[in-house]
Design a protein around this motif. Structure first.
Motif, short mmCIF file in Angstrom:
data_model
loop_
_atom_site.label_atom_id
_atom_site.label_comp_id
_atom_site.label_asym_id
_atom_site.label_seq_id
_atom_site.Cartn_x
_atom_site.Cartn_y
_atom_site.Cartn_z
N SER A 1 0.83 -1.21 0.00
CA SER A 1 0.00 0.00 0.00
C SER A 1 0.86 1.26 0.00
O SER A 1 0.55 2.24 -0.69
N ARG A 2 1.94 1.24 0.77
CA ARG A 2 2.83 2.41 0.82
C ARG A 2 3.46 2.66 -0.55
O ARG A 2 3.61 3.81 -0.98
N ASN B 1 0.93 4.31 -2.82
CA ASN B 1 0.75 5.73 -2.47
C ASN B 1 1.86 6.59 -3.07
O ASN B 1 1.62 7.72 -3.53
N ARG C 1 -0.06 10.34 -3.61
CA ARG C 1 -1.05 10.71 -2.61
C ARG C 1 -1.41 9.47 -1.78
O ARG C 1 -1.21 8.35 -2.21
N ASP C 2 -1.93 9.72 -0.58
CA ASP C 2 -2.26 8.62 0.32
C ASP C 2 -3.65 8.07 -0.01
O ASP C 2 -4.64 8.32 0.69
N ALA C 3 -3.69 7.32 -1.08
CA ALA C 3 -4.97 6.76 -1.52
C ALA C 3 -5.29 5.45 -0.82
O ALA C 3 -6.47 5.09 -0.69
N ARG D 1 9.26 9.46 0.04
CA ARG D 1 8.38 10.42 0.67
C ARG D 1 9.21 11.55 1.32
O ARG D 1 8.87 12.73 1.18
#
Length: 425
Positions: free
Chosen positions: A57-58, A61, A66-68, A193
């Motif tokens: 998941s990271r 993103n 973006r943190d979807a 990030r």
């Protein structure tokens, strides 16, 4: 990791338009489901798959900027998550082996096999080399890539969690040996990030994400061509398989019909020759001059005496019995003996074809002449025995096989007609 039975999970219920194809090729349900996915697809589909807590998941993103997708240190993705970004459908699959019941695996693998154009197989560097199940799944994905053109990129995540570059290098080298020629992408979502947030271009580059993005962009550009190839491949494979099935069914049907015709000819010709032979023998029995002494009734005083009438009846009966024995042997050789179930009686001894055709009455010269020496009589016997030949078990089974094979051939023709042109799945 899933076992072999889960590498290509059960497909969902398919629409009625595939019913005819599934009747002949039930094992192609996955390919038919994939064709439906391709027919409904618009944007390219990228699926991230890997074990629980390996940074899938990271990674998504960071690729989407973006943190979807939800990120946590515990099992977070329990259903297939989806997000559209930059003209791409991004699928975040549940972690393999995160769910003891296997439901997560099924969600993940359905996305991999039915929905994906591109697969990102994620493995955390801190876990060391791939385990046996991961390797097996990658090998299966690689085989599918060679067949369909769908690409699988192997991404080693969480590079920042290793002790140093040497430790990371050893892990990457070990994985490269396990999947030679795969082309590994080593990334750190955390570095990417931080690099973006702090404006550190070098840190962004060291994260490995930009290189992965370039490879992914090239793969995405190839998706339309790969989809066209996959559609053509799947339809072509199924047409070829159906063609092979059809040829086999047509050959079997022709062989069965030839067998049926040959057996009928052998029966007809053999019976005709036998009746002619019996007729010639019977001529000697019935051609004696004078009245038929067998018709003369014995008097009371002659009950136990040897008379000409008794001798004549015995001679006629012996000739008739010999004829019956020859006929019965011929019929048995062609599988004709017992009567059909609906024609049988309570007296089992009467349930034979010989009794049904020849009767149980006493025969005299006139009877033998009419039955065996005259053409109409032989024709009647020929037709009657042929009737029971057709009703015999062996012939009924042969007809059933012909009917089943003809039905299979028709089903194959319907399946071929149900497959669309290459350009329209």
């Amino acid at each position: 990791m899933p076992d072999a039975s889960l590498r290509q999970p059960a497909t969902p219920a398919l629409p009625a338009r595939w019913r005819d194809v599934l009747c002949v090729l039930p094992h192609r349900d996955g390919d038919l489901a994939r064709l439906d996915e391709l027919a409904a697809a618009d944007a390219p589909v990228v699926t991230v798959i890997g074990k629980y807590n390996h940074g899938k998941s990271r990674l998504l993103n960071e690729l989407m900027r973006r943190d979807a997708f939800a990120v946590a240190d515990r099992r977070q993705t329990i259903q297939l998550a989806e997000c559209r970004h930059a003209g791409v459908r991004w699928l975040d699959a549940p972690g393999l082996d995160a769910d003891v019941a296997g439901e997560d695996d099924r969600h993940a693998l359905r996305a991999v096999w039915l929905s994906s154009d591109i697969r990102l197989f994620v493995h955390a560097a801190r876990e060391g080399e791939l385990d046996a199940a991961e390797r097996a799944l990658i090998e299966t994905l690689h085989a599918d890539s060679e067949r369909t053109g769908r690409e699988t990129l192997i991404v080693v995540t969480q590079a920042d969690q290793m002790e140093d570059d040497n430790a990371l290098g050893r892990v990457v080298s070990a994985i490269a040996d396990q999947v030679p020629g795969a082309g590994l992408h080593v990334v750190s979502s955390t570095r990417h990030r931080r690099g973006l947030e702090e404006g550190k271009t070098l840190l962004v580059q060291r994260s490995g994400i930009p290189e992965l993005e370039r490879t992914l962009a090239d793969a995405l550009a190839r998706v339309p061509a790969v989809r066209a190839h996959e559609i053509s491949l799947l339809l072509g494979e199924m047409r070829a398989e159906l063609g092979s099935v059809r040829r086999a069914a047509a050959e079997t049907l022709a062989s069965l019909r030839q067998q049926q015709e040959a057996q009928r000819h052998a029966f007809d010709d053999g019976l005709k020759a036998l009746l002619a032979s019996i007729g010639r023998d019977m001529e000697e029995v019935v051609a004696l001059p004078g009245p038929d002494l067998a018709l003369v009734a014995d008097t009371g005083r002659e009950r136990y005496a040897k008379t000409a009438a008794k001798l004549e009846r015995a001679r006629i009966q012996v000739a008739y019995s010999r004829a019956c024995i020859r006929l019965d042997g011929f019929l048995a050789g062609h599988g004709v003996s017992g009567l059909p179930q609906e024609q049988q009686t309570a007296a089992g001894s009467l349930n034979t074809v010989m009794v049904a055709v020849m009767g149980v009455s006493v025969k005299f010269r006139a009877d033998l002449r009419r039955m065996f020496c005259e053409a109409p009589g032989r024709a009647r016997l020929q037709a009657a025995f042929a009737h029971y030949f057709e009703l015999s078990r062996s012939q009924a089974e042969l007809r059933d096989r012909i009917t089943e094979t003809a039905a299979a051939l028709d089903a194959t023709d319907r399946a071929l007609a149900a497959l669309p042109p290459d350009a329209a799945p």
